[in-house]
Design a protein around this motif. Sequence first.
Motif, PDB file in Angstrom:
ATOM      1  N   ILE A 115     -16.105  21.129  23.663  1.00  0.00           N
ATOM      2  CA  ILE A 115     -17.391  21.320  24.324  1.00  0.00           C
ATOM      3  C   ILE A 115     -18.140  19.996  24.453  1.00  0.00           C
ATOM      4  N   SER A 116     -17.965  19.110  23.480  1.00  0.00           N
ATOM      5  CA  SER A 116     -18.652  17.816  23.535  1.00  0.00           C
ATOM      6  C   SER A 116     -18.100  16.924  24.638  1.00  0.00           C
ATOM      7  N   TYR A 117     -16.948  17.280  25.223  1.00  0.00           N
ATOM      8  CA  TYR A 117     -16.378  16.492  26.317  1.00  0.00           C
ATOM      9  C   TYR A 117     -17.021  16.821  27.668  1.00  0.00           C
ATOM     10  N   ILE A 118     -17.817  17.862  27.733  1.00  0.00           N
ATOM     11  CA  ILE A 118     -18.400  18.284  29.011  1.00  0.00           C
ATOM     12  C   ILE A 118     -19.201  17.169  29.696  1.00  0.00           C
ATOM     13  N   PRO A 119     -20.063  16.426  28.976  1.00  0.00           N
ATOM     14  CA  PRO A 119     -20.781  15.324  29.649  1.00  0.00           C
ATOM     15  C   PRO A 119     -19.837  14.292  30.246  1.00  0.00           C
ATOM     16  N   ILE A 120     -18.704  14.029  29.565  1.00  0.00           N
ATOM     17  CA  ILE A 120     -17.728  13.072  30.086  1.00  0.00           C
ATOM     18  C   ILE A 120     -17.131  13.585  31.388  1.00  0.00           C
ATOM     19  N   ILE A 121     -16.814  14.879  31.409  1.00  0.00           N
ATOM     20  CA  ILE A 121     -16.204  15.469  32.603  1.00  0.00           C
ATOM     21  C   ILE A 121     -17.184  15.456  33.775  1.00  0.00           C
ATOM     22  N   ILE A 122     -18.434  15.833  33.509  1.00  0.00           N
ATOM     23  CA  ILE A 122     -19.432  15.842  34.579  1.00  0.00           C
ATOM     24  C   ILE A 122     -19.701  14.417  35.062  1.00  0.00           C
ATOM     25  N   GLY A 123     -19.802  13.487  34.125  1.00  0.00           N
ATOM     26  CA  GLY A 123     -20.031  12.095  34.488  1.00  0.00           C
ATOM     27  C   GLY A 123     -18.882  11.506  35.279  1.00  0.00           C
ATOM     28  N   ALA A 124     -17.684  12.071  35.077  1.00  0.00           N
ATOM     29  CA  ALA A 124     -16.497  11.560  35.766  1.00  0.00           C
ATOM     30  C   ALA A 124     -16.555  11.795  37.270  1.00  0.00           C
ATOM     31  N   ILE A 125     -17.506  12.629  37.718  1.00  0.00           N
ATOM     32  CA  ILE A 125     -17.689  12.820  39.155  1.00  0.00           C
ATOM     33  C   ILE A 125     -17.973  11.478  39.834  1.00  0.00           C
ATOM     34  N   LEU A 126     -18.568  10.550  39.070  1.00  0.00           N
ATOM     35  CA  LEU A 126     -18.864   9.228  39.609  1.00  0.00           C
ATOM     36  C   LEU A 126     -17.596   8.460  39.997  1.00  0.00           C
ATOM     37  N   TRP A 127     -16.456   8.876  39.452  1.00  0.00           N
ATOM     38  CA  TRP A 127     -15.220   8.173  39.794  1.00  0.00           C
ATOM     39  C   TRP A 127     -14.891   8.316  41.278  1.00  0.00           C
ATOM     40  N   ILE A 128     -15.338   9.382  41.898  1.00  0.00           N
ATOM     41  CA  ILE A 128     -15.048   9.573  43.325  1.00  0.00           C
ATOM     42  C   ILE A 128     -15.701   8.487  44.168  1.00  0.00           C
ATOM     43  N   PRO A 129     -17.047   8.317  44.088  1.00  0.00           N
ATOM     44  CA  PRO A 129     -17.643   7.207  44.851  1.00  0.00           C
ATOM     45  C   PRO A 129     -17.215   5.838  44.337  1.00  0.00           C
ATOM     46  N   ASP A 130     -16.946   5.731  43.021  1.00  0.00           N
ATOM     47  CA  ASP A 130     -16.480   4.452  42.476  1.00  0.00           C
ATOM     48  C   ASP A 130     -15.207   3.994  43.176  1.00  0.00           C
ATOM     49  N   LEU A 131     -14.245   4.898  43.278  1.00  0.00           N
ATOM     50  CA  LEU A 131     -12.967   4.551  43.902  1.00  0.00           C
ATOM     51  C   LEU A 131     -13.124   4.298  45.395  1.00  0.00           C
ATOM     52  N   LEU A 132     -13.997   5.084  46.044  1.00  0.00           N
ATOM     53  CA  LEU A 132     -14.201   4.914  47.479  1.00  0.00           C
ATOM     54  C   LEU A 132     -14.920   3.607  47.793  1.00  0.00           C
ATOM     55  N   SER A 156     -23.582   2.517  38.545  1.00  0.00           N
ATOM     56  CA  SER A 156     -22.538   3.363  37.979  1.00  0.00           C
ATOM     57  C   SER A 156     -22.314   3.043  36.505  1.00  0.00           C
ATOM     58  N   GLY A 157     -22.324   1.741  36.173  1.00  0.00           N
ATOM     59  CA  GLY A 157     -22.137   1.339  34.780  1.00  0.00           C
ATOM     60  C   GLY A 157     -23.270   1.819  33.893  1.00  0.00           C
ATOM     61  N   PHE A 158     -24.503   1.751  34.415  1.00  0.00           N
ATOM     62  CA  PHE A 158     -25.670   2.212  33.652  1.00  0.00           C
ATOM     63  C   PHE A 158     -25.572   3.707  33.367  1.00  0.00           C
ATOM     64  N   ILE A 159     -25.223   4.479  34.389  1.00  0.00           N
ATOM     65  CA  ILE A 159     -25.074   5.925  34.208  1.00  0.00           C
ATOM     66  C   ILE A 159     -23.979   6.215  33.189  1.00  0.00           C
ATOM     67  N   GLY A 160     -22.884   5.440  33.259  1.00  0.00           N
ATOM     68  CA  GLY A 160     -21.788   5.629  32.323  1.00  0.00           C
ATOM     69  C   GLY A 160     -22.209   5.370  30.885  1.00  0.00           C
ATOM     70  N   VAL A 161     -23.017   4.331  30.679  1.00  0.00           N
ATOM     71  CA  VAL A 161     -23.500   4.007  29.327  1.00  0.00           C
ATOM     72  C   VAL A 161     -24.403   5.113  28.794  1.00  0.00           C
TER      73      VAL A 161
END
Length: 211
Positions: A115-132, A156-161
């Motif tokens: 359950i504690s991984y949920i923020p990581i998964i939601i935050g990973a949505i940023l990988w889509i625009p990051d890669l694009l 993106s880095g700030f949001i990741g931190v």
Amino acid sequence: MKEGNEVFDKKEDLNVWTSIWIRPRETVRYAIDNKSMKFALILVLISGVFDVLNGASQNNTGDVIPISVILLLAVVLGPFLGWIGWWIGAGIATFVGKWFGGIGKFEELKMAFAISYIPIIIGAILWIPDLLILGEALFIEDIDISAGKWLWLIFSGFIGVVLGIWSFIITIKAIAEAHRFSAWRGLLTVIIPSVVIIIVLLLFLVPLLFL
């Protein structure tokens, strides 16, 4: 009353994807009581993919292998590595938590970690625009990009931190809830194994520097 926690006598359906952000302990208890281990496993496998991508980005893996290979390794090896880390992390937290009076079972700690991984998964949505937007620049050390891309990289880095810090806090609270003790004990349950691992690594690595 449980130490450092509320008594959840009132039955309430929670959406773990939203409640974990503001009610982490209650969400973890709800998940332990109501969610299946299959659900937890799905979270773990997904987070494993993005853990590999994050690691590749932080270590500039693109300097050594192509981005296509990095993405393939993330999809193929990420879930397996995530599963291994999940079992090890939950096992250590179960064992160490007992030192502080915790009563959580291994399966409960596995659910708490998942359950504690949920923020990581939601935050990973940023990988889509990051890669694009950034492409292979995400994985190499020497990058030559436009000012606009630099601004996106900083944002993106700030949001990741921020998400990383909040995910760490949620992990502490998740462990504390599974063991039914205070968040301070949850913090110690995380810190002590980390310190021990660092010391052991130093004991092995320092002599090598003098060879």
